[in-house]
Design an enzyme around this catalytic site. Structure first.
Site, PDB file in Angstrom:
ATOM      1  N   GLY A 138       0.690  -1.175  -0.356  1.00 38.75           N
ATOM      2  CA  GLY A 138       0.027  -0.007   0.335  1.00 38.75           C
ATOM      3  C   GLY A 138       1.056   1.245   0.326  1.00 38.75           C
ATOM      4  O   GLY A 138       0.381   2.105  -0.990  1.00 38.75           O
ATOM      5  N   THR A 139       1.957   1.681   1.042  1.00 33.64           N
ATOM      6  CA  THR A 139       2.526   2.361   0.354  1.00 33.64           C
ATOM      7  C   THR A 139       3.422   2.592  -0.497  1.00 33.64           C
ATOM      8  O   THR A 139       3.309   3.885  -0.800  1.00 33.64           O
ATOM      9  CB  THR A 139       3.662   2.070   1.921  1.00 33.64           C
ATOM     10  OG1 THR A 139       3.975   2.458   3.268  1.00 33.64           O
ATOM     11  CG2 THR A 139       4.783   3.569   2.145  1.00 33.64           C
TER      12      THR A 139
ATOM     13  N   ASN B 147      -7.418   4.711   8.419  1.00 32.47           N
ATOM     14  CA  ASN B 147      -6.954   3.604   9.690  1.00 32.47           C
ATOM     15  C   ASN B 147      -6.997   3.641  10.670  1.00 32.47           C
ATOM     16  O   ASN B 147      -7.094   2.450  11.348  1.00 32.47           O
ATOM     17  CB  ASN B 147      -5.573   3.132   9.148  1.00 32.47           C
ATOM     18  CG  ASN B 147      -4.536   4.748   9.158  1.00 32.47           C
ATOM     19  OD1 ASN B 147      -5.258   6.281   8.912  1.00 32.47           O
ATOM     20  ND2 ASN B 147      -3.534   4.157   9.876  1.00 32.47           N
TER      21      ASN B 147
ATOM     22  N   GLN C 243      -7.419  -0.254   3.971  1.00 35.53           N
ATOM     23  CA  GLN C 243      -8.552  -0.284   5.147  1.00 35.53           C
ATOM     24  C   GLN C 243     -10.388  -0.831   4.531  1.00 35.53           C
ATOM     25  O   GLN C 243     -10.877  -2.023   4.717  1.00 35.53           O
ATOM     26  CB  GLN C 243      -8.961   0.789   6.048  1.00 35.53           C
ATOM     27  CG  GLN C 243      -7.692   1.354   6.390  1.00 35.53           C
ATOM     28  CD  GLN C 243      -6.690   0.187   7.637  1.00 35.53           C
ATOM     29  OE1 GLN C 243      -7.807  -0.798   7.934  1.00 35.53           O
ATOM     30  NE2 GLN C 243      -5.985   0.061   7.903  1.00 35.53           N
TER      31      GLN C 243
ATOM     32  N   CYS D 151       1.884   2.622  12.515  1.00 36.49           N
ATOM     33  CA  CYS D 151       3.336   3.783  12.135  1.00 36.49           C
ATOM     34  C   CYS D 151       3.179   5.045  13.293  1.00 36.49           C
ATOM     35  O   CYS D 151       4.504   5.436  13.047  1.00 36.49           O
ATOM     36  CB  CYS D 151       2.632   3.900  10.544  1.00 36.49           C
ATOM     37  SG  CYS D 151       2.471   2.640   9.576  1.00 36.49           S
TER      38      CYS D 151
END
Lengths: 389, 389
Positions: free
Chosen positions: A76-77, A158, A193, A339
């Site tokens: 995802g990042t 998220n 998500q 994170c």
């Protein structure tokens, strides 16, 4: 000794999901079938190439896209970075300063990229959200300018599980485009998500770019996709052999792609039933927590909320202490997101964005998954009673 | 029917290696032990964090680095990009134009990044190589300027297996640094092809940045590392949660990291014996091919050559046709590299760089691995006889 054998309760599925056993088996099967580099010319490679295509077609079908619109990434990042930096690097020139819009509650994988865009000379706008966590369509509409190239709004937050009105945002953007006879701004959504619970139909959503991540969908680690609508042009962020239509160089992970496509299939089959099941647990949980702890409040609105998320402010609570205490009691939960934990900052800017400053260090996130049962909520509340009161 | 059951001969290990069975088992074991996000605070996450640290320490030890000098990435291409673009973005300013040096025979994962650096306003120099494929130390020394921030030379060429004198290059660079009282240029080496056969001791090599890739070392797919010497500062290329010391955001792949560290351990144990075994097959193969096909020549020098690589020019041969014909005969080989195949260009710029223009579309690469036997060479030559003559 008794405690050691007690089954733990995992309530942090928004952070990560285990790999589905069928996905593990699929990847093993693929790795036995071929280990070849799909870019080569011999039989083993052609088998790999066909398998990669199969994965691409299956995922495309699940989100109503074309196979050429799916780019495999490492998660995802990376997909978020490729979307935003890819559009920035494609359109910035010495004379043209591209403008990007997002909202305050986005994941660091969006907000940190916005910082980088600014560092590279781009212009950014970060819009606030209401107390329910939802962006104002009016404010969003008003912030679009002639140099706006991209709007990025997560499908689901998220931390607080808030579902943004992506379809309405897409409509507002299309209106702007039509009026101004332009293809900009593009609309990107981080749907990491949402993958398990909401419709991923890109046509209905009306998005130009969409991020999905295997680790949030019981899929393989280091696997993700970026949907890029046909006609949308972006610049790569990683350069080399030119795999993935030149947009993501690096030898393809064939087993990972097939594992991810199976994770999509399983998610699709389970979507409606699992959403309903978890929303019942969610309702039960929210009601019971708010009743048990009179000062507690739900962070984010209740109506537009992912069925697997409860995020509660317990005024005066030290969230970090609470997470550690819950852990000792056998329950895995989180404050803000993993994170943020990494940055050793126990406050939640997401909760703060809701206008609940006193809640930013006193909120806990409980997120559910396929193993979550209603009785887990009862156990959670029993433990919370010892910590919160 | 008989043909279908015939065991195929895979001679393209430079493109990709299968995942070692012990590595597969290790990853399964880790995935069963924990699936948690190592950045979280509860027990499962701390287990994951410890495992990730274990992998980092083990790999660091194998290359004589410190654990803080190892960054996990999704593979060699990403590691190369992070090195080069990371240094470029760190040091470019409005007034300072950073200068980068590499050589003509590099992999696209270096050369395409150089193009991007030039596009972003950097200055690049691409040095030629001699007929043996090796860069001239004198030319390299002469090309270093006051604005040179990085020199990137692959440890081993992916097509012709040529080993570059990294230690001597490092010494020349250190001389320049001392004379000019500067920390620049940094030395980066793409060591993907060297991983299984040569010393990876970063102190002896004298490099500041080193790329390694799991798929070239019987390791997991989508796994790689970048060694970054302590004190060397680079800018990230992907932004988000700040994992990997802020240099590689994205949830860590714990099982992948452990699988990769085991692949390093296995490679380390097998290194000397396997190098010797394959160099004997290589000697046998080169001698026999050159004797069997009188016009044929070895591409790249014989002395400084990886033990698993034979790259031969067969004058007049259509390399693409040959690879397909060999495939039909049950042998997997390649012309140039898989990444070039992807670009539908059957010519090899590497072979052309050696001054052998007529050979660029007439050369074949045979690369060996753990399954390769001397008898495979005999089978290869039997098949080549039908294709080449």
């Amino acid at each position: 000794m008794k405690n050691k054998n007690k089954k733990r309760i995992f309530l942090d599925y928004a952070s990560v999901t285990p790999v589905d056993k069928k996905v593990v088996a699929k990847m093993e099967q693929i790795q036995k079938a071929t280990f070849a580099n799909p870019s080569a010319l011999y039989r083993e490679a052609l088998v790999a190439k066909d398998l990669l295509l199969e994965a691409r077609e299956k995922i495309a079908q699940k989100i109503h896209a074309q196979k050429g619109e799916i780019i495999f990434t490492s998660g995802g990042t990376e997909s978020n970075n490729l979307s935003l930096l890819g559009v920035f690097e494609k359109y910035k020139t010495k004379k043209f300063v591209p403008h990007f819009i997002t909202i305050t509650t986005e994941h660091p994988a969006i907000l940190e990229v916005f910082k980088e865009i600014e560092r590279r000379g781009g212009e950014i706008t970060i819009l606030p959200v209401g107390e329910d966590g939802i962006v104002s369509l009016k404010e969003l509409r008003e912030s679009v300018k002639n140099n706006t190239v991209l709007v990025s709004v997560s499908y689901v937050n998220n931390e607080i599980g808030t579902i943004q009105p992506i379809h309405s945002i897409a409509r507002a953007i299309k209106d702007f485009r039509q009026k101004n006879n332009t293809v900009f701004p593009y609309l990107h959504t981080d749907a990491c998500q949402a993958g398990l619970y909401l419709s991923l139909d890109v046509l209905k959503l009306g998005v130009d770019l969409m991020t999905l991540d295997g680790i949030k969908m019981y899929g393989p680690r280091s696997s993700g996709i970026l949907y890029i609508k046909s006609g949308v042009e972006i610049h790569p962020i990683v350069f080399g052999g030119g795999q993935e239509r030149g947009l993501r160089s690096g030898t393809e992970n064939v087993a990972g792609a097939l594992g991810l496509s199976l994770a999509f299939e399983i998610a699709d089959k389970m979507r409606d039933k699992e959403s309903l099941r978890l929303s019942k647990i969610q309702d039960y949980g929210i009601d019971k927590i708010l009743k048990t702890f009179p000062g507690a409040t739900l962070n984010g609105g209740r109506e537009y909320r992912l069925p697997n998320n409860i995020n509660i402010c317990f005024p005066g609570l030290d969230a970090e202490f609470a997470v550690i205490s819950l852990d000792v009691a056998g329950i895995s939960a989180s404050y803000s997101s993993s994170c943020r934990t990494l940055k050793e900052d126990s406050s939640s800017y997401v909760v703060e964005s809701l206008g609940k400053k006193d809640c930013s260090k006193s909120s806990l996130r409980f997120s559910f998954g396929r193993e979550t049962k209603k009785s887990d909520i009862d156990m959670l509340i029993t433990s919370l009673k010892k910590i919160v009161l």
